[in-house]
Design a protein around this motif. Structure first.
Motif, PDB file in Angstrom:
ATOM      1  N   ILE A 417       0.828  -1.208   0.000  1.00  0.00           N
ATOM      2  CA  ILE A 417       0.000   0.000   0.000  1.00  0.00           C
ATOM      3  C   ILE A 417       0.865   1.261   0.000  1.00  0.00           C
ATOM      4  CG2 ILE A 417      -1.636   1.334   1.411  1.00  0.00           C
ATOM      5  CD1 ILE A 417      -2.860  -1.300   2.287  1.00  0.00           C
ATOM      6  N   TYR A 418       2.042   1.154   0.561  1.00  0.00           N
ATOM      7  CA  TYR A 418       2.867   2.340   0.771  1.00  0.00           C
ATOM      8  C   TYR A 418       3.963   2.494  -0.281  1.00  0.00           C
ATOM      9  CZ  TYR A 418       0.302   2.110   5.079  1.00  0.00           C
ATOM     10  OH  TYR A 418      -0.727   2.060   5.990  1.00  0.00           O
ATOM     11  N   ILE A 423       0.738   2.553  -5.891  1.00  0.00           N
ATOM     12  CA  ILE A 423      -0.450   3.350  -5.570  1.00  0.00           C
ATOM     13  C   ILE A 423      -0.052   4.827  -5.511  1.00  0.00           C
ATOM     14  CG2 ILE A 423      -2.214   3.833  -3.838  1.00  0.00           C
ATOM     15  CD1 ILE A 423      -2.070   0.929  -2.991  1.00  0.00           C
ATOM     16  N   SER A 424      -0.748   5.656  -6.263  1.00  0.00           N
ATOM     17  CA  SER A 424      -0.439   7.088  -6.312  1.00  0.00           C
ATOM     18  C   SER A 424      -1.723   7.905  -6.237  1.00  0.00           C
ATOM     19  CB  SER A 424       0.318   7.433  -7.601  1.00  0.00           C
ATOM     20  OG  SER A 424       0.399   8.829  -7.789  1.00  0.00           O
ATOM     21  N   GLU A 425      -1.648   9.042  -5.550  1.00  0.00           N
ATOM     22  CA  GLU A 425      -2.798   9.934  -5.464  1.00  0.00           C
ATOM     23  C   GLU A 425      -3.252  10.412  -6.837  1.00  0.00           C
ATOM     24  OE1 GLU A 425       0.130  10.224  -3.912  1.00  0.00           O
ATOM     25  OE2 GLU A 425      -0.016  11.376  -2.045  1.00  0.00           O
ATOM     26  N   TRP A 608     -10.427   9.071  -4.048  1.00  0.00           N
ATOM     27  CA  TRP A 608      -9.175   8.348  -4.247  1.00  0.00           C
ATOM     28  C   TRP A 608      -7.959   9.170  -3.828  1.00  0.00           C
ATOM     29  CZ3 TRP A 608      -7.275   3.597  -4.997  1.00  0.00           C
ATOM     30  CH2 TRP A 608      -5.936   3.478  -5.384  1.00  0.00           C
ATOM     31  N   PRO A 609      -7.775  10.387  -4.333  1.00  0.00           N
ATOM     32  CA  PRO A 609      -6.561  11.117  -3.935  1.00  0.00           C
ATOM     33  C   PRO A 609      -6.497  11.381  -2.436  1.00  0.00           C
ATOM     34  CG  PRO A 609      -8.009  12.508  -5.277  1.00  0.00           C
ATOM     35  CD  PRO A 609      -8.538  11.124  -5.375  1.00  0.00           C
ATOM     36  N   LEU A 610      -7.624  11.684  -1.817  1.00  0.00           N
ATOM     37  CA  LEU A 610      -7.616  11.926  -0.372  1.00  0.00           C
ATOM     38  C   LEU A 610      -7.304  10.651   0.401  1.00  0.00           C
ATOM     39  CD1 LEU A 610     -10.605  14.362   0.311  1.00  0.00           C
ATOM     40  CD2 LEU A 610      -8.196  14.762   0.837  1.00  0.00           C
ATOM     41  N   LEU A 611      -7.905   9.536   0.005  1.00  0.00           N
ATOM     42  CA  LEU A 611      -7.661   8.272   0.694  1.00  0.00           C
ATOM     43  C   LEU A 611      -6.192   7.898   0.631  1.00  0.00           C
ATOM     44  CD1 LEU A 611      -8.649   5.663   2.094  1.00  0.00           C
ATOM     45  CD2 LEU A 611      -9.095   4.737  -0.204  1.00  0.00           C
ATOM     46  N   VAL A 612      -5.600   7.977  -0.557  1.00  0.00           N
ATOM     47  CA  VAL A 612      -4.194   7.598  -0.715  1.00  0.00           C
ATOM     48  C   VAL A 612      -3.287   8.552   0.048  1.00  0.00           C
ATOM     49  CG1 VAL A 612      -2.331   7.283  -2.379  1.00  0.00           C
ATOM     50  CG2 VAL A 612      -4.633   6.447  -2.908  1.00  0.00           C
ATOM     51  N   ALA A 613      -3.586   9.865  -0.046  1.00  0.00           N
ATOM     52  CA  ALA A 613      -2.771  10.847   0.683  1.00  0.00           C
ATOM     53  C   ALA A 613      -2.855  10.606   2.183  1.00  0.00           C
ATOM     54  CB  ALA A 613      -3.225  12.264   0.345  1.00  0.00           C
ATOM     55  N   GLY A 614      -4.061  10.302   2.669  1.00  0.00           N
ATOM     56  CA  GLY A 614      -4.226  10.029   4.090  1.00  0.00           C
ATOM     57  C   GLY A 614      -3.486   8.787   4.529  1.00  0.00           C
ATOM     58  N   LYS A 616      -0.854   7.439   3.195  1.00  0.00           N
ATOM     59  CA  LYS A 616       0.598   7.595   3.118  1.00  0.00           C
ATOM     60  C   LYS A 616       1.155   8.478   4.228  1.00  0.00           C
ATOM     61  CE  LYS A 616       1.247   6.043  -1.543  1.00  0.00           C
ATOM     62  NZ  LYS A 616       1.951   6.184  -2.826  1.00  0.00           N
ATOM     63  N   LYS A 617       0.284   9.206   4.925  1.00  0.00           N
ATOM     64  CA  LYS A 617       0.725   9.921   6.126  1.00  0.00           C
ATOM     65  C   LYS A 617       0.851   8.975   7.316  1.00  0.00           C
ATOM     66  CE  LYS A 617       0.955  14.194   4.630  1.00  0.00           C
ATOM     67  NZ  LYS A 617       2.244  14.946   4.588  1.00  0.00           N
ATOM     68  N   ARG A 618       0.315   7.778   7.168  1.00  0.00           N
ATOM     69  CA  ARG A 618       0.359   6.723   8.191  1.00  0.00           C
ATOM     70  C   ARG A 618      -0.112   7.209   9.559  1.00  0.00           C
ATOM     71  NH1 ARG A 618       4.567   2.200   6.173  1.00  0.00           N
ATOM     72  NH2 ARG A 618       3.073   0.949   7.330  1.00  0.00           N
ATOM     73  N   PRO A 619      -1.327   7.744   9.630  1.00  0.00           N
ATOM     74  CA  PRO A 619      -1.873   8.088  10.947  1.00  0.00           C
ATOM     75  C   PRO A 619      -2.286   6.828  11.690  1.00  0.00           C
ATOM     76  CG  PRO A 619      -3.566   8.344   9.301  1.00  0.00           C
ATOM     77  CD  PRO A 619      -2.296   7.963   8.549  1.00  0.00           C
TER      78      PRO A 619
END
Length: 793
Positions: A417-418, A423-425, A608-614, A616-619
């Motif tokens: 996933i990372y 996977i890209s935004e 999609w872009p928000l999900l991937v960006a979120g 990849k921040k690994r909260p």
């Protein structure tokens, strides 16, 4: 009506129907023999004397806090787990292959620390080569940090670089996987850990030994988790129940014989058996012979069901204070009661624990605390019979190596996933069908996006909803995998879970535990109106646990996705009980930076872009808010607004005002319903009238905050925030960050502006009632522009 005589109607006894789980009595098990000989039992008795003394010492030097009674009553069966049954390597506290002990009963943290430190001591004394570096140990010196803040500057705390030991367990302590202790969260979290281990390793999965008491079984989320554990057949769960009948306020928590319980009318055996667990009853939880027999028998069971061992115990046994009086209290500092509690240890080892003298300063108390620990250390060092337990820890490692635990051949691959090249935004998958002019729901795009990622990760995402799998589109994350609900035996390849039905409380705890194991992303979903509140406690504990793990030992947070589905006013037909604008306020920016990220997309193209960006921040927690109705996929070029990829900035200008003309004002939008209404209906009218305005949208407060200060200012200048009109479909405080002037805050358009909860009806009618329909927003924007112009002129 006829007058009837019911005197001849007799009650029936309702018994349990056939169960997969079976009920056993330890006295029957003992007829096959005892795992321990008399010499081994004598050694365990000696070790328990040391342990109970440590419990008394810990409470003594940190008085008015801690829970000595339950720590003592659970100590004998926990020591049997550690030295007889646990397969683990003490040098590798974070190894995925280790069996685990999870103190779901987090109030027994005093006992956990005493037990862990005592284990460390016997290994230090007799098998030192097994120990890791000091930062991965729990030393006697670390007990000086019990319930101490990390900023503590007492001399010995500083000298020994003592670990600050939290009042309830967190992963700041080695060999602790999850944070526990808050109102029943520990059991579902522990079961989630077990699920992660079972799905990753299969039949050779690590055992998860869960320590709880009957009082800790009374929260509703625990019964919900029991239902899930049996439905999923989490057969690597061994639940150890300290049945002492004492809580903070009661000495008879459960019904016992003919006597009603103060709180509940079941006993732990009945509750576990009801939920299809194997149940083993130990009528004397002080008897090492019975304890070891029950535990050995539990490990021999192979009917693929979770197992509970219920030990009848006495809270505070031999401490001098028993029952509820010992639950959260104990002997006063250096009192005769404390010294009496240490006498058995003194007589056994022919030593005397130090008597306190001098002024009662914190420094003197700390020194006496340490001198007392040294007395216990010296007693251990001088007694070679305790080498038995150092050897037992060596045997634990040997058994673990012999098990050759390896992931399943087709194991989940979360790491994919990372990887940016996968996977890209910027690259929205074709299968999501995001084509301008089409229609779909935000929830469906989220579910499909998770499904696409799940295939890439080979099933590393497991999802559950509160009897709303299809309704919230979580079922789509399981597309391409086996249908139906996950069952570790009959349907292990499904990615969709059943957790008790309408059970948001347990769902949150189990998904947190699943994610914490580190090989999966757990996904929970329900109405935003319910889930943001009901899973808040589990989210807090997951955040606390992940932050402590990373702060003390490095690595990254393990993400759980908490979906606030059917969020906002457009769930209007369900009425104000379900169409809730308050859910975002409960969690947005209510966690330390980086722990929880909210996502508030307004149209399907942003998902999609928000999900991937979120991701990849690994909260620790990623929390999207998605609506229920079908929505148009926006043709952004035609509408002359910014592309969806800009949403990953957290705040972005949907449209910038023409710099060549006079600026009429700025509008900041938040929430899907009002933004769609504004962009599709209000903005065209404003354009037609010739108004020149900036329009911003808030897609994630936390993604915005992740930017450096200069970038945040460029994305949304302070001058804009100080003069803009705010419009939100959530509650007023969620806009205070974006609208900074007093007048601007007074004029924010929000659902409760008229002073009441809104009624039921279509999305359009509810927006109209709130004054957030197109006509109302247009009028308010014009009024705002006119007022702004009047001030400027």
């Amino acid at each position: 009506m006829n007058k009837l005589d019911y005197s001849g109607v007799m009650p029936h006894t309702l018994g349990f129907a056939s169960r997969r789980g079976k009920y056993y009595d330890v006295n029957d098990i003992l007829k096959s023999g005892s795992p321990l000989n008399e010499d081994a039992i004598a050694k365990f008795e000696k070790l328990d004397t040391v342990y109970r003394t440590l419990c008394a010492v810990l409470f003594n030097f940190v008085p008015t806090s801690g829970h000595p009674g339950g720590s003592i009553s659970s100590g004998r069966f926990v020591s049997s787990i550690l030295y007889n049954n646990l397969d683990f390597d003490i040098a590798k506290p974070f190894s995925d292959v280790n069996d685990l002990v999870v103190y779901a009963a987090g109030h027994k943290a005093l006992g956990l620390y005493a037990m862990w430190a005592l284990r460390n001591e016997v290994v230090r004394a007799f098998r030192r080569e097994l120990l890791p570096d000091e930062n991965l140990q729990l030393r006697f010196e670390d007990l000086l940090g019990f319930r101490r803040n990390p900023t503590n500057t007492l001399p010995l705390f500083t000298k020994f670089k003592t670990k600050a030991l939290d009042g309830h367990p967190t992963p700041a302590t080695p060999h602790v996987k999850v944070a526990t202790g808050a109102s029943g969260v520990g059991v579902p979290a522990a079961f989630g850990v077990a699920l992660g281990a079972l799905d990753y390793f299969g039949e050779n999965a690590p055992k998860v030994h869960v320590v709880e008491g009957e009082g800790g079984m009374t929260p509703g989320r625990v019964a919900e988790a029991f239902a899930a554990a049996s439905a999923m057949r989490l057969y690597n769960v061994n639940l150890h129940i300290d049945f002492n009948q004492a809580s903070i306020d009661s000495n008879r928590v459960c019904r016992e014989g003919e006597l009603k319980g103060d709180y509940v009318q079941w006993n732990p055996m009945e509750l576990c058996y009801l939920h299809d667990f194997n149940v083993i009853y130990v009528d004397d939880g002080k008897d090492f012979n019975k304890i070891s027999a029950a535990q050995a028998f539990a490990l021999s069971l192979d009917n693929k069901m979770p197992t509970a061992i219920v030990y009848r115990t006495i809270k505070g046994w031999k401490y001098g204070i028993e029952g509820k009086a010992s639950h959260g209290a104990g002997h006063k500092l250096n009192s005769e009661g404390f010294y009496a509690a240490c006498k058995e240890f003194e007589d056994m080892f022919k030593v005397q624990v130090p008597r306190f003298s001098g002024e009662g300063t914190q420094e003197n108390i700390e020194q006496c605390f340490y001198d007392t620990l040294l007395t216990i250390r010296n007693a251990i060092d001088s007694d070679s019979t305790l080498s038995y337990f150092g050897d037992a820890i060596a045997s634990s490692k040997e058994r673990l190596l012999g098990r050759c635990r390896k992931p399943l051949e087709n194991e989940p691959k979360l790491q994919h996933i990372y990887e940016d090249e996968i996977i890209s935004e910027k690259n929205i998958p074709e299968e999501l069908g995001i084509k301008p002019g089409g229609t779909t729901t935000l929830r469906a795009v989220l579910g499909s996006s998770l499904g696409h990622i799940n295939k890439i990760s080979n099933g590393a995402i497991l999802g559950v909803a509160a009897d709303l799998i299809g309704s919230t589109s979580v079922n789509l994350l399981g597309s391409g995998f086996h249908e139906g609900f996950y069952d570790s035996v009959d349907n292990p390849d499904s990615r969709i879970l059943a957790i008790g039905g309408i059970c948001e409380d347990a769902i949150g705890g189990m998904m947190a535990g699943l994610s914490a194991f580190g090989k999966h992303i757990g996904v929970s979903s329900s109405y935003g109106a319910f889930i943001s509140a009901m899973e808040h406690t589990a989210a807090r504990l997951h955040g606390i646990g992940e932050q402590n793990k990373v702060m003390h030992f490095g690595g990254h947070y393990n993400t759980w996705i908490l979906i606030n589905a059917h969020a906002g006013l457009k769930t209007g037909e369900d009425g104000p009980t379900h169409a809730d604008p308050q859910c975002l306020q409960l969690i947005q920016e209510n966690f330390p930076p980086g722990i929880l990220i909210t996502l508030t997309p307004w149209e399907p193209g942003e998902i999609w872009p928000l999900l991937v960006a979120g991701l990849k921040k690994r909260p620790a927690i990623l929390s999207p808010f998605v609506t229920r109705p079908n929505e148009l996929i926006m043709d952004r070029e035609k509408l002359n607004i910014a592309p969806a990829i800009e949403a990953i900035n957290g705040v972005y200008a949907l449209r910038k005002a023409d710099p060549g003309q006079q600026l009429d004002g700025s509008v900041i939008l938040q929430e899907s319903g009002v933004t769609i209404e504004f962009v599709t209906k209000v903005l065209p009218r404003l354009d037609k009238e010739g108004y020149n305005i900036n329009v911003y949208h808030v897609s994630s407060a936390e993604l915005y905050d992740a930017h450096p200060k200069e970038e945040r200012e460029a994305l949304l200048p302070y001058t804009v925030r100080n003069t803009a009109l705010g419009i939100t479909g959530f509650t007023l405080p969620t806009m205070y960050k974006w609208i900074t002037s007093f007048e601007g805050r007074y004029n924010i358009l929000h659902p409760f502006r008229k002073g009441y909860y809104l009624g039921s009806g279509t999305a359009e009618s509810v927006l109209h009632q709130a004054g957030l329909d197109a006509d109302s927003m247009y009028d308010e924007v014009v009024k705002y522009i006119q007022a702004k112009t009047a001030v400027e002129n």
